[in-house]
Design a protein around this motif. Structure first.
Motif, PDB file in Angstrom:
ATOM      1  N   GLY A   4       0.815  -1.269   0.069  1.00  0.00           N
ATOM      2  CA  GLY A   4      -0.150  -0.031   0.060  1.00  0.00           C
ATOM      3  C   GLY A   4       0.860   1.140  -0.026  1.00  0.00           C
ATOM      4  N   SER A   5       1.884   1.153   0.840  1.00  0.00           N
ATOM      5  CA  SER A   5       2.890   2.455   0.761  1.00  0.00           C
ATOM      6  C   SER A   5       3.522   2.540  -0.494  1.00  0.00           C
ATOM      7  N   VAL A   6       3.999   1.328  -1.055  1.00  0.00           N
ATOM      8  CA  VAL A   6       4.668   1.402  -2.284  1.00  0.00           C
ATOM      9  C   VAL A   6       3.734   2.180  -3.597  1.00  0.00           C
ATOM     10  N   ARG A   7       2.497   1.658  -3.413  1.00  0.00           N
ATOM     11  CA  ARG A   7       1.589   2.415  -4.289  1.00  0.00           C
ATOM     12  C   ARG A   7       1.421   3.933  -3.942  1.00  0.00           C
ATOM     13  N   ALA A   8       1.413   4.155  -2.821  1.00  0.00           N
ATOM     14  CA  ALA A   8       1.264   5.502  -2.301  1.00  0.00           C
ATOM     15  C   ALA A   8       2.365   6.419  -3.021  1.00  0.00           C
ATOM     16  N   SER A   9       3.503   5.815  -2.963  1.00  0.00           N
ATOM     17  CA  SER A   9       4.649   6.593  -3.491  1.00  0.00           C
ATOM     18  C   SER A   9       4.495   6.711  -5.043  1.00  0.00           C
ATOM     19  N   PHE A  10       4.077   5.648  -5.770  1.00  0.00           N
ATOM     20  CA  PHE A  10       3.852   5.683  -6.965  1.00  0.00           C
ATOM     21  C   PHE A  10       2.640   6.807  -7.339  1.00  0.00           C
ATOM     22  N   ASP A  11       1.785   6.843  -6.412  1.00  0.00           N
ATOM     23  CA  ASP A  11       0.747   7.841  -6.557  1.00  0.00           C
ATOM     24  C   ASP A  11       1.294   9.325  -6.285  1.00  0.00           C
ATOM     25  N   GLN A  12       2.332   9.280  -5.569  1.00  0.00           N
ATOM     26  CA  GLN A  12       3.021  10.722  -5.156  1.00  0.00           C
ATOM     27  C   GLN A  12       3.758  11.118  -6.485  1.00  0.00           C
ATOM     28  N   ARG A  13       4.230  10.425  -7.141  1.00  0.00           N
ATOM     29  CA  ARG A  13       4.952  10.682  -8.269  1.00  0.00           C
ATOM     30  C   ARG A  13       4.091  11.020  -9.434  1.00  0.00           C
ATOM     31  N   MET A  14       3.000  10.243  -9.453  1.00  0.00           N
ATOM     32  CA  MET A  14       1.863  10.715 -10.447  1.00  0.00           C
ATOM     33  C   MET A  14       1.389  12.443 -10.136  1.00  0.00           C
ATOM     34  N   LYS A  15       1.292  12.548  -8.755  1.00  0.00           N
ATOM     35  CA  LYS A  15       0.701  13.571  -8.368  1.00  0.00           C
ATOM     36  C   LYS A  15       1.821  14.846  -8.816  1.00  0.00           C
ATOM     37  N   THR A  16       3.143  14.783  -8.422  1.00  0.00           N
ATOM     38  CA  THR A  16       4.011  15.724  -8.859  1.00  0.00           C
ATOM     39  C   THR A  16       4.095  15.971 -10.276  1.00  0.00           C
ATOM     40  N   TRP A  17       3.940  14.571 -11.022  1.00  0.00           N
ATOM     41  CA  TRP A  17       3.993  14.889 -12.291  1.00  0.00           C
ATOM     42  C   TRP A  17       2.582  15.793 -12.954  1.00  0.00           C
ATOM     43  N   GLN A  18       1.684  15.716 -12.154  1.00  0.00           N
ATOM     44  CA  GLN A  18       0.505  16.463 -12.588  1.00  0.00           C
ATOM     45  C   GLN A  18       0.724  17.826 -12.286  1.00  0.00           C
ATOM     46  N   ARG A  19       1.311  17.989 -11.354  1.00  0.00           N
ATOM     47  CA  ARG A  19       1.604  19.375 -10.581  1.00  0.00           C
ATOM     48  C   ARG A  19       2.460  20.115 -11.744  1.00  0.00           C
ATOM     49  N   TRP A  20       3.449  19.430 -12.296  1.00  0.00           N
ATOM     50  CA  TRP A  20       4.341  19.975 -13.278  1.00  0.00           C
ATOM     51  C   TRP A  20       3.738  20.086 -14.502  1.00  0.00           C
ATOM     52  N   GLN A  21       2.645  19.474 -14.910  1.00  0.00           N
ATOM     53  CA  GLN A  21       1.943  19.620 -16.034  1.00  0.00           C
ATOM     54  C   GLN A  21       1.150  20.727 -15.821  1.00  0.00           C
ATOM     55  N   ASP A  22       0.368  20.794 -14.542  1.00  0.00           N
ATOM     56  CA  ASP A  22      -0.290  22.082 -14.671  1.00  0.00           C
ATOM     57  C   ASP A  22       0.408  23.461 -14.503  1.00  0.00           C
ATOM     58  N   ALA A  23       1.455  23.346 -14.298  1.00  0.00           N
ATOM     59  CA  ALA A  23       2.350  24.456 -14.087  1.00  0.00           C
ATOM     60  C   ALA A  23       2.673  24.976 -15.401  1.00  0.00           C
ATOM     61  N   GLN A  24       3.133  23.896 -16.395  1.00  0.00           N
ATOM     62  CA  GLN A  24       3.487  24.157 -17.539  1.00  0.00           C
ATOM     63  C   GLN A  24       2.105  24.686 -18.402  1.00  0.00           C
ATOM     64  N   ASN A  25       1.109  24.389 -18.239  1.00  0.00           N
ATOM     65  CA  ASN A  25      -0.121  24.847 -18.837  1.00  0.00           C
ATOM     66  C   ASN A  25      -0.232  26.238 -18.597  1.00  0.00           C
ATOM     67  N   MET A  26      -0.137  26.404 -16.999  1.00  0.00           N
ATOM     68  CA  MET A  26      -0.342  27.861 -16.685  1.00  0.00           C
ATOM     69  C   MET A  26       0.594  28.522 -17.408  1.00  0.00           C
ATOM     70  N   LEU A  27       1.805  28.253 -17.440  1.00  0.00           N
ATOM     71  CA  LEU A  27       2.852  29.048 -18.134  1.00  0.00           C
ATOM     72  C   LEU A  27       2.491  29.394 -19.458  1.00  0.00           C
TER      73      LEU A  27
END
Lengths: 739, 406
Positions: free
Chosen positions: A621-644
């Motif tokens: 479960g924790s391993v999956r959480a860390s994968f999710d975290q990676r995805m969230k960071t990715w999403q944040r990056w993408q959002d920022a790119q869009n914003m830019l």
């Protein structure tokens, strides 16, 4: 809004897609080309009218310029200027898409009535449409129906506003306040008018202002219908729009004053777009409502139009899982992480870990579970003893007393801090209300003793996992937990507390957002690992259930063997042949010992095997959480790119509108967002690297743990077989002695 | 069931030579040897090939075989029970009805669930169920054989005409199962008998031997009954545990195949081990079933038969005493004295005849019992040891390999 449309593009045939690319490359002057480029040959015929309308529209507003209220503007072009050509004009692009009747409808009132009724009119179909099957309404005949509304509907605006809730109720989309306008205003018409206008470059400035009202009224259906193909020339059109909205305050005010418009428009827009999911719309809407600036419209559209086709497609992939079949690979612009440095990192990491292992001198044991207090307020306290040579601790051995919730509290703290960075934080055993209640009630029976022991062992393994983690060990909270005598009571670990409830909600929203984020995975390693982890999780769960069932059956076997032993003893006592009687009582003894043996075996099934599995199910479960975290960071990056990108668009528009005062602000924004994008990208790379490291570490640990535990388990099996042999060997001569 | 396709249509078990029946010790001699050489399971019917070797003059041949079904065995048993001549003997208990329903049901369920599992799982489950079916089948055959052997070994019953017909007549005996009315009658007879049994048992026996046997058998029967049901339960949970290990093995196998890290080899190895140990566990359970549970079950029935013998004797005793009283009365009244005397004589003879043979029968019963328990317990201990040693060896070598890996 713009994002919404981009997340859920109307179901356009794929063959339309290439066009935007083509068009996007062209200069802003090629408005006609764009039309020619589209599929419908009708458009070509309409071109003259288009240019005509352009001229008229562009001249008219010239006189009125920027000062008149929007109402006027709205009515102006509609009633006087270019109603006829405009109908055609709008008709034509509409015929491309599916929103033809809507356009019609929009046109009709325009010629007949003034702005207010017009809104009404717009309202009508919208609310109707929203409740009725879309396609029917959208068909040509619908325009007849829609002609009628103007007469009865010359109501005051207030009425219209009253109507709006209706449409709100009917479509979730319609309920979105303020947003739709961005779509409306920005989209098509600008293109219609702006394009040709741009060919007459001299009149630029004024037309841009004029464009606006038209846009917001008429652009919509078209925009919706043909969003995809036109994406690219929105770009051109939008620059002026953005400028305008920025420059003339009253205008933007006006937009706000016309909620009816907005709602209707929205309703319309969603209708032609047919399949595009409502839920997605509403979500993005929600997002938008946060950013209530005048810029909003510009921003929203920028995103839509300015996105390079490449980006666009990428986003579509991300948003629409269904598109995955046709998802082209080339758009890997936003690479998740770079594969090359990783191997290096791995190596480094492993060596690092080995070093750590070498110098690692930290033994933790948990002993003396003790019940503190009485009744339902009772809790178990454990003695946590640490033995270490690590210099970071004050002494070599120390002992603290901790209660279960302290362990949970430690996890909460660690997880809050480290999960964000992609670390796999070992989870503690779950709260067990059942087990604990038994202990609290104070029954000193087997099961509660077993429960306490099981939990003690689980806590010990948990702590060992924590301190064995090189990064977690450095955490001050861990040190505090191990060393500090008076630990402040951990809060919010109550399973049924308000905080627990909040956590539950958070988890629910998390899993929801997990579902909506569809990551365009560029690194096969992560994809494969995640799949592996999921498959493993499933199998481990299955295995856990089976081992539990084995434990159950072994316990049952033990009980039944005990029962049989008693029975045989009785039989032996009533047997009148002495030798047989003796042999039977010996058999009873053997069976008695077997009962014990099965009991012990059940315990080791449970402690060595089932607990190991339970641990790893939690850890996965924790391993999956860390994968999710990676995805969230990715999403944040993408959002920022869009914003830019949006910011850049704004800048471009400001440049176009020649508004130097705002330009600086826009430029600042861009630098800010550029920094953010770099930052987030770095974050993502860092989290990716951490997750990778952590997963490798986890696998190593897992392999070691499983080997250790299973060998231990097999040894317990081995021992019980040895005992078994001993017992039966002792029995055999007794059996042979029967005479 | 007839004509209705069973889930495993066409599948029938054919059993050649059996391990000798394990339950009872039989003093066989060359004059009459009976065994079941072959058996065929067709749907719900089991056809036993009863093979006889004999030097007795009343058989036409020295060696012959006939095909018999369970109902015919029951018929033979009932004919013994109903024969007054055999009142003084322990009638060998009838073999239990072949019961494949549970196993068949499982097979059917498996067939239904075929889609929901992988092919390997299905094959594995199917093999397991078939093995279970085969085990039940073998047991059934063994029980029937034991019955025949007991009869063949009995000095009186072996000369029974019905028995000879059963062995020799090479056609269907066309016995039929009992119909409803007969079953009801049997039921009432049993009720009357057990009520009467309580009455008779309450009568103090004149003979110490019989008095002792009576109390012993009453207690023994109850305890053997208890032990038998307890052993069944124990074995059932042992089997479930073995099944669990089996499932664990296959899940470990799946884990091993889908894992990409080096743990996979480990999982596969452990899976292999469990696969083997579960087979051993299952064998342990099966052997306990055969050596222990079946023994107890057999002696449950045999002790019932011995109790029946005591009942018949007790009944005869009561009859004899009543006849005595009647004779006394008749003499006092001097009326029907002769008739009373004859009936008293008959009762006395009957009672004495029963007592005489019963005593020997009960002594034989004890000898047989002790011998059977000895044999089975020794075998049980040996098998347990064999399996435990096998298990130990597997575990040792596996742990050795695994430790070498780490």
């Amino acid at each position: 809004m713009a994002t919404s449309s981009e997340r859920s593009p109307p179901p356009f045939p794929e063959d339309l897609e290439p066009e935007p690319d083509e068009v996007g490359d062209q200069d802003s002057d090629d408005g006609e080309d764009i039309f020619l480029g589209t599929d419908n040959p009708l458009e070509i015929k309409m071109d003259p009218s288009l240019s005509a309308s352009d001229i008229t529209s562009s001249t008219k507003p010239l006189s009125e310029a920027s000062s008149p209220p929007v109402m006027d503007l709205l009515s102006e072009p509609a009633s006087e200027a270019s109603s006829a050509p405009m109908v055609d004009l709008l008709m034509e692009p509409a015929s491309e898409g599916s929103s033809a009747p809507m356009v019609d409808l929009l046109m009709e009132p325009a010629s007949e009535a003034s702005s207010a009724p017009m809104m009404n009119l717009l309202m009508e179909p919208a609310s109707e449409a929203s409740s009725a099957p879309m396609m029917n309404l959208l068909m040509e005949p619908a325009s007849d129906d829609l002609k009628e509304p103007p007469k009865p509907d010359i109501d005051p605006l207030a009425d219209i506003i009253n109507d709006t809730p209706l449409s709100e109720g009917k479509t979730p989309v319609a309920a979105m306040p303020q947003e739709p306008p961005s779509d409306l205003f920005d989209d098509e018409p600008s293109e219609l008018f702006a394009e040709p206008r741009q060919s007459n470059t001299a009149k630029q400035q004024q037309t841009s202002i004029f464009d606006e009202p038209d846009e917001d009224l008429f652009s919509e259906p078209l925009g919706e219908a043909s969003k995809k193909p036109q994406n690219d020339f929105f770009k051109e059109a939008l620059a002026p729009v953005a400028k305008a909205s920025n420059v003339c305050g009253p205008l933007s005010d006006n937009y706000n004053e016309q909620p009816t418009d907005i709602f209707t428009e929205e309703a319309i827009t969603t209708l032609p777009s047919a399949v595009s999911t409502v839920s997605v719309n509403s979500k993005t809407n929600g997002v938008h409502s946060d950013e209530e600036e005048p810029d909003i419209f510009a921003e929203a559209t920028v995103e839509l139009s300015l996105d390079s086709p490449r980006n666009d497609r990428k986003k579509k992939e991300a948003a629409k899982p269904s598109a995955s079949a046709s998802a082209p690979a080339p758009s890997v612009s936003a690479s998740a992480s770079k594969p090359q440095p990783k191997t290096l990192e791995e190596v480094q990491y492993i060596t690092l870990e080995e070093e750590v292992e070498d110098k690692f001198e930290l033994n933790i044991s948990i002993t003396n579970p003790e019940k503190v207090g009485d009744g339902m307020n009772a809790y178990m306290a454990y003695k946590v003893s640490t033995q270490t040579t690590l210099p970071m601790f004050r002494s070599k051995t120390f002992t603290v007393r901790r209660r279960f919730s302290d362990f949970l509290g430690l996890y909460e703290k660690l997880s809050d801090k480290h999960t964000l960075n992609g670390y796999i934080v070992p989870p503690p055993p779950e709260k067990s209300i059942m087990g604990m209640t038994k202990v609290k009630v104070g029954k000193e029976d087997n099961s509660s003793a077993e429960f306490v022991e099981r939990r003690r062992a689980a806590l010990e393994r948990y702590l060992q996992r924590v301190v064995f983690h090189p990064s977690l060990l450095q955490d001050p909270d861990v040190r505090e937990f191990l060393e500090r005598d008076d630990m402040p009571r951990a809060h919010n670990t109550q399973a049924l507390s308000g905080a627990g409830f909040l956590k539950m909600i958070n988890r629910a929203t998390d899993s929801l957002s997990k579902m909506t984020i569809k990551m365009n995975e560029s690194d096969v390693w992560f994809e494969e690992k995640l799949q592996e982890v999921e498959a493993e999780d499933q199998q481990l769960r299955k295995l856990h259930i089976m081992v539990d069932s084995l434990v159950g059956h072994r316990k049952e076997l033990s009980v039944n063997t005990g029962g049989f032993a008693k029975s045989v003893a009785m039989l032996g006592s009533s047997e009148d042949n002495t030798a047989l009687s003796r042999a039977l009582s010996q058999l009873a003894e053997v069976e008695d010992k077997m009962e014990q043996l099965h009991q012990e075996q059940a315990a080791s099934d449970s402690f060595c095997f089932a607990e190991l599995l339970a641990d790893y199910i939690r850890l996965l479960g924790s391993v999956r959480a860390s994968f999710d975290q990676r995805m969230k960071t990715w999403q944040r990056w993408q959002d920022a790119q869009n914003m830019l990108q949006k910011k850049r668009e704004t800048e471009a528009k400001l440049l176009w509108a020649n508004k130097p005062d705002k330009l600086q602000q826009a430029k600042d924004d861009i630098t800010e967002w550029e920094a953010k994008v770099t930052q987030y990208e770095r974050d993502f790379d860092r989290v990716s690297a951490t997750v990778r490291k952590e997963v490798l570490r986890f696998e190593k640990e897992k392999a070691r743990d499983f080997k250790k535990q299973i060998i231990k388990y097999l040894e317990s099996l081995l021992q019980s077989q040895q005992q078994l042999i001993k017992y039966w060997e002792a029995f055999l001569p007794e059996a042979k002695a029967i005479a | 069931m007839e004509g209705e396709p069973s889930p495993r249509s066409g599948a029938c078990f054919h059993q050649g030579s059996f391990p000798r029946a394990v339950n009872v010790d039989l003093q066989t001699d060359a004059t009459l040897q009976v065994d079941i050489s072959d058996a065929l399971s067709e749907r719900d019917k089991v056809k036993f090939t009863v093979h006889t070797k004999s030097t007795l003059p009343n058989f036409k041949q020295n060696e012959f075989s006939v095909v018999r079904q369970h109902e015919e065995f029951i018929w033979l048993h009932d004919s013994f029970v109903e024969n007054e001549e055999y009142a003084g003997y322990i009638i060998p208990p009838a073999p239990p009805r072949p019961d494949f329903d549970a196993s068949r049901e499982k097979l059917q369920k498996l067939g239904e669930g075929e889609g929901s599992m992988t092919k390997e799982e299905f094959t594995k489950m199917k093999q397991e169920l078939e093995a279970e079916y085969l085990a039940i089948f073998k047991k059934t055959v063994a029980m029937h054989e034991v019955f025949l052997c007991r009869v063949a070994a009995h000095p009186v019953l072996r000369k029974d005409m019905n028995f000879h017909v059963f062995l020799e007549y090479n056609q269907d005996l066309s016995v039929r199962g009992k119909n409803k009315r007969e079953k009801m009658e049997d039921f009432f007879k049993n009720v009357v008998k057990s009520a009467d049994g309580v009455l008779v048992a309450g009568v103090k026996d004149v003979d110490d031997f019989f008095e002792h046997e009576k109390t012993f058998l009453l207690e023994y029967h109850n305890r053997v009954k208890d032990a038998s049901s307890k052993s069944d339960r124990m074995i059932r949970s042992h089997k479930s545990a073995a099944d669990d290990i089996n499932r664990i093995a296959s899940t470990l196998y799946t884990l091993g195949t889908q894992d990409s890290t080096d743990v996979c080899k480990f999982f596969l190895k452990v899976s292999e081990l469990f696969e083997k140990t579960r087979k051993i566990e299952a064998r342990v359970a099966a052997d306990e079933d055969l050596k222990l549970a079946d023994l107890l079950k057999y002696y449950l029935r045999e002790s019932q038969a011995a109790k029946d013998l005591l009942y018949r004797r007790g009944r005869a005793l009561v009859d004899y005493e009543n006849a005595n009283k009647a004779l006394d009365k008749a003499r006092a009244k001097n009326k029907d004295v002769l008739q009373a005397e004859t009936s008293q004589q008959v009762c006395c003879q009957k009672f004495e005849k029963i007592s005489e043979s019963a005593k020997q029968e009960l002594i034989d019963f004890k000898t047989r019992r002790v011998a059977a328990f000895r044999k089975n317990l020794v075998e049980l201990a040996e098998l347990e040891l064999k399996h435990a040693k096998g298990n130990l060896q597997l575990l040792q070598s596996c742990v050795g390999v695994l430790k070498g890996d780490t």
